[in-house]
Design an enzyme around this catalytic site. Structure first.
Site, PDB file in Angstrom:
ATOM      1  N   ASN A  61     -10.788   4.985  -1.547  1.00  0.00           N
ATOM      2  CA  ASN A  61      -9.316   4.997  -1.615  1.00  0.00           C
ATOM      3  C   ASN A  61      -8.799   5.137  -3.032  1.00  0.00           C
ATOM      4  O   ASN A  61      -7.704   5.635  -3.254  1.00  0.00           O
ATOM      5  CB  ASN A  61      -8.753   3.751  -0.939  1.00  0.00           C
ATOM      6  CG  ASN A  61      -8.866   3.872   0.568  1.00  0.00           C
ATOM      7  OD1 ASN A  61      -8.780   4.964   1.105  1.00  0.00           O
ATOM      8  ND2 ASN A  61      -9.101   2.765   1.243  1.00  0.00           N
ATOM      9  N   HIS A  97     -16.353  -1.678   4.417  1.00  0.00           N
ATOM     10  CA  HIS A  97     -15.245  -0.739   4.616  1.00  0.00           C
ATOM     11  C   HIS A  97     -15.716   0.489   5.398  1.00  0.00           C
ATOM     12  O   HIS A  97     -16.323   1.395   4.828  1.00  0.00           O
ATOM     13  CB  HIS A  97     -14.662  -0.357   3.241  1.00  0.00           C
ATOM     14  CG  HIS A  97     -13.450   0.510   3.332  1.00  0.00           C
ATOM     15  ND1 HIS A  97     -13.164   1.473   2.403  1.00  0.00           N
ATOM     16  CD2 HIS A  97     -12.455   0.559   4.243  1.00  0.00           C
ATOM     17  CE1 HIS A  97     -12.038   2.088   2.750  1.00  0.00           C
ATOM     18  NE2 HIS A  97     -11.596   1.545   3.859  1.00  0.00           N
ATOM     19  N   GLU A 120     -18.567   1.673   2.948  1.00  0.00           N
ATOM     20  CA  GLU A 120     -18.597   1.147   1.574  1.00  0.00           C
ATOM     21  C   GLU A 120     -18.888  -0.348   1.675  1.00  0.00           C
ATOM     22  O   GLU A 120     -18.231  -1.047   2.457  1.00  0.00           O
ATOM     23  CB  GLU A 120     -17.219   1.303   0.921  1.00  0.00           C
ATOM     24  CG  GLU A 120     -16.963   2.609   0.252  1.00  0.00           C
ATOM     25  CD  GLU A 120     -15.591   2.613  -0.424  1.00  0.00           C
ATOM     26  OE1 GLU A 120     -15.569   2.688  -1.661  1.00  0.00           O
ATOM     27  OE2 GLU A 120     -14.570   2.549   0.266  1.00  0.00           O
TER      28      GLU A 120
HETATM   29  P1  NAD Z   1      -4.186  -1.317  13.574  1.00  0.00           P
HETATM   30  O1  NAD Z   1      -2.742  -1.568  13.297  1.00  0.00           O
HETATM   31  O2  NAD Z   1      -4.579  -0.147  14.431  1.00  0.00           O
HETATM   32  O3  NAD Z   1      -4.856  -2.622  14.242  1.00  0.00           O
HETATM   33  C1  NAD Z   1      -4.678  -3.919  13.773  1.00  0.00           C
HETATM   34  C2  NAD Z   1      -4.994  -4.875  14.920  1.00  0.00           C
HETATM   35  O4  NAD Z   1      -5.014  -6.211  14.394  1.00  0.00           O
HETATM   36  C3  NAD Z   1      -3.969  -4.850  16.053  1.00  0.00           C
HETATM   37  O5  NAD Z   1      -4.641  -4.666  17.288  1.00  0.00           O
HETATM   38  C4  NAD Z   1      -3.320  -6.232  15.977  1.00  0.00           C
HETATM   39  O6  NAD Z   1      -2.940  -6.744  17.262  1.00  0.00           O
HETATM   40  C5  NAD Z   1      -4.442  -7.053  15.368  1.00  0.00           C
HETATM   41  N1  NAD Z   1      -4.002  -8.284  14.703  1.00  0.00           N
HETATM   42  C6  NAD Z   1      -2.951  -8.471  13.865  1.00  0.00           C
HETATM   43  N2  NAD Z   1      -2.902  -9.749  13.445  1.00  0.00           N
HETATM   44  C7  NAD Z   1      -3.950 -10.386  14.028  1.00  0.00           C
HETATM   45  C8  NAD Z   1      -4.446 -11.713  13.980  1.00  0.00           C
HETATM   46  N3  NAD Z   1      -3.845 -12.648  13.248  1.00  0.00           N
HETATM   47  N4  NAD Z   1      -5.561 -12.012  14.701  1.00  0.00           N
HETATM   48  C9  NAD Z   1      -6.175 -11.051  15.452  1.00  0.00           C
HETATM   49  N5  NAD Z   1      -5.749  -9.780  15.531  1.00  0.00           N
HETATM   50  C10 NAD Z   1      -4.655  -9.449  14.827  1.00  0.00           C
HETATM   51  O7  NAD Z   1      -4.885  -1.231  12.146  1.00  0.00           O
HETATM   52  P2  NAD Z   1      -6.214  -0.409  11.723  1.00  0.00           P
HETATM   53  O8  NAD Z   1      -5.831   0.967  11.321  1.00  0.00           O
HETATM   54  O9  NAD Z   1      -7.267  -0.629  12.754  1.00  0.00           O
HETATM   55  O10 NAD Z   1      -6.604  -1.179  10.371  1.00  0.00           O
HETATM   56  C11 NAD Z   1      -7.260  -2.421  10.385  1.00  0.00           C
HETATM   57  C12 NAD Z   1      -7.857  -2.675   9.007  1.00  0.00           C
HETATM   58  O11 NAD Z   1      -8.780  -1.624   8.694  1.00  0.00           O
HETATM   59  C13 NAD Z   1      -6.855  -2.716   7.857  1.00  0.00           C
HETATM   60  O12 NAD Z   1      -7.264  -3.661   6.928  1.00  0.00           O
HETATM   61  C14 NAD Z   1      -6.938  -1.298   7.283  1.00  0.00           C
HETATM   62  O13 NAD Z   1      -6.567  -1.249   5.933  1.00  0.00           O
HETATM   63  C15 NAD Z   1      -8.430  -1.039   7.438  1.00  0.00           C
HETATM   64  N6  NAD Z   1      -8.809   0.385   7.466  1.00  0.00           N
HETATM   65  C16 NAD Z   1      -8.022   1.308   8.102  1.00  0.00           C
HETATM   66  C17 NAD Z   1      -8.407   2.646   8.114  1.00  0.00           C
HETATM   67  C18 NAD Z   1      -7.537   3.682   8.812  1.00  0.00           C
HETATM   68  O14 NAD Z   1      -7.750   4.892   8.591  1.00  0.00           O
HETATM   69  N7  NAD Z   1      -6.605   3.282   9.664  1.00  0.00           N
HETATM   70  C19 NAD Z   1      -9.591   3.048   7.500  1.00  0.00           C
HETATM   71  C20 NAD Z   1     -10.413   2.070   6.888  1.00  0.00           C
HETATM   72  C21 NAD Z   1      -9.997   0.738   6.873  1.00  0.00           C
END
Ligand code: NAD
Length: 282
Positions: free
Chosen positions: A189, A139, A151
C-alpha cells in the site's frame, strides 16, 4: 502447532481468508457481529469454491469437505480454542484496538493474534494486549482465493516463534510471503495507494477523464486493471483511510489525499460496493 483458526469479520477479506484456510485443511470459526453478513459470506465461499472446483477439476467432495470445516458464529467464545485468530474487521483503529483487547483476554495464552489491516500499525494493536510477542500483521490481498501474496508484518515485539509459526501457515495456504517492517502502508500500500491517489488527482485537475487515465495506465504500463477501477474495487473509503494513515504516519504532504477522493467518500460514492465511484456498476 496451528490447527484451529478463527477469523473475525466476514466481509470480502474475512470470507476469503476463511475459505483458503478451510481449503488448506484448517478448522475455521468465522465470526461477525452481523448474522446476515455471515450468511452472505458462507454463500460467497461456496460459490467461489464451486467455481474453483470447475476450473481446477477438483471433485465436489473437496468442496463439501472445505465447507464442513467452516463454522460461522456470532459468539466470541466460539473463538476461544483457536491457535491463531486473524482479525479482518473494518479499517478502523478504535474498533480494532477494542477487538485486540477483548480477544487477548479470551484466547489461550499461547494463541497468536494476527491483523489483516491495510495500514494500522501492528505495534499499536500489539500494545493493547498482554501478548505483544504473539501479535503479527498478516496482510492478504483481494480477492484472497486468487492472489498469491501475503505480506507478513513484524511488530516491534513480534517473536521469531510467532513469525515462523505464521509463515508455516501461509506456506500451507499455498501463498508467497513478503516480509515488511511495521511502518505506514507496509510495502504494497505504500507503493500502490499513492499511485491510485495520483490518478484521482489527474481527474481532479482536469488532466484526463477517468476512462483515459485507466486506458493510459493499462495499455501504457501493462497494468491488468486501471488505477481508478482498482480504487473502485478496493473501496474509495478504504483508499482514503490508507492515504490518511500514510499522511499522518509520515507527516509528509506528499501523501495528502486528493480532495476529489475525499468528496466522493463524503457523497457515499465508495466504488463497486456502493454501485458508483469513478465508474458506475450494476
Ligand atoms: P468489509 O467492510 O467488507 O468487512 C468488514 C466486516 O467486519 C463486516 O462484515 C462487518 O460486519 C465486520 N465487523 C465490523 N466490526 C466488527 C466487530 N467489532 N466484530 C466482528 N466483526 C465486525 O471490509 P474488508 O474489505 O473485508 O476489509 C477488512 C480488513 O481487511 C480491513 O482492515 C481492510 O483494510 C483490510 N484489507 C482490505 C482489502 C480490500 O481490498 N478490501 C485488502 C487487504 C486488506
Amino acid at each position: 502447532m496451528i490447527e484451529k483458526i478463527g477469523v473475525i469479520g466476514s466481509g470480502q477479506m474475512g470470507g476469503g481468508i476463511a475459505q483458503v484456510c478451510a481449503q488448506a485443511g484448517y478448522d475455521v470459526v468465522l465470526f461477525d457481529v452481523v448474522p446476515a453478513q455471515l450468511a452472505k459470506a458462507r454463500a460467497n465461499i461456496e460459490k467461489s469454491l464451486r467455481k474453483l472446483a470447475e476450473k481446477a477439476g477438483i471433485d465436489a467432495g473437496a468442496v463439501e469437505a472445505a465447507m464442513a470445516r467452516i463454522k460461522t458464529s456470532t459468539i466470541p467464545e466460539d473463538l476461544a480454542p483457536s491457535d491463531l485468530v486473524i482479525e479482518a474487521i473494518s479499517e478502523n483503529e478504535a474498533l480494532k484496538l477494542d477487538i485486540f483487547r477483548q480477544y487477548d483476554a479470551l484466547l489461550k495464552p499461547e494463541a497468536i493474534l494476527a491483523s489483516n489491516t491495510s495500514s494500522i500499525p501492528i505495534t499499536r494493536l500489539a500494545s493493547s494486549t498482554k501478548r505483544p510477542d504473539r501479535v503479527i500483521g498478516m496482510h492478504f490481498m483481494n480477492p484472497v482465493p486468487v492472489m498469491k501474496l501475503v505480506e507478513l508484518i513484524r511488530g516491534h515485539e513480534t517473536s521469531e516463534e510467532t513469525f515462523s509459526a505464521v509463515s508455516a501457515v501461509v506456506t500451507k495456504l499455498g501463498k508467497e510471503i513478503a516480509v515488511s517492517q511495521d511502518y505506514p502502508g507496509f510495502i504494497v500500500n505504500r507503493v500502490l495507494v499513492p499511485m491510485l491517489n495520483e490518478a484521482a488527482f489527474a481527474v481532479y485537475e482536469g488532466l484526463a477523464s477517468p476512462e483515459d487515465v485507466d486506458k493510459a495506465m493499462k495499455l501504457g504500463t501493462n497494468q491488468p486493471m486501471g488505477p481508478l477501477a482498482l480504487a473502485d474495487f478496493i473501496g474509495l473509503d478504504t483508499v482514503l483511510a490508507i492515504m490518511d494513515v500514510l499522511y499522518h504516519g509520515f507527516k509528509d504532504p506528499k501523501y495528502r489525499p486528493c480532495p476529489l477522493l475525499v468528496k466522493m467518500v463524503q457523497a457515499g460514492h465508495l466504488g463497486k460496493k456502493s454501485g458508483k465511484g469513478f465508474f458506475t456498476y450494476q
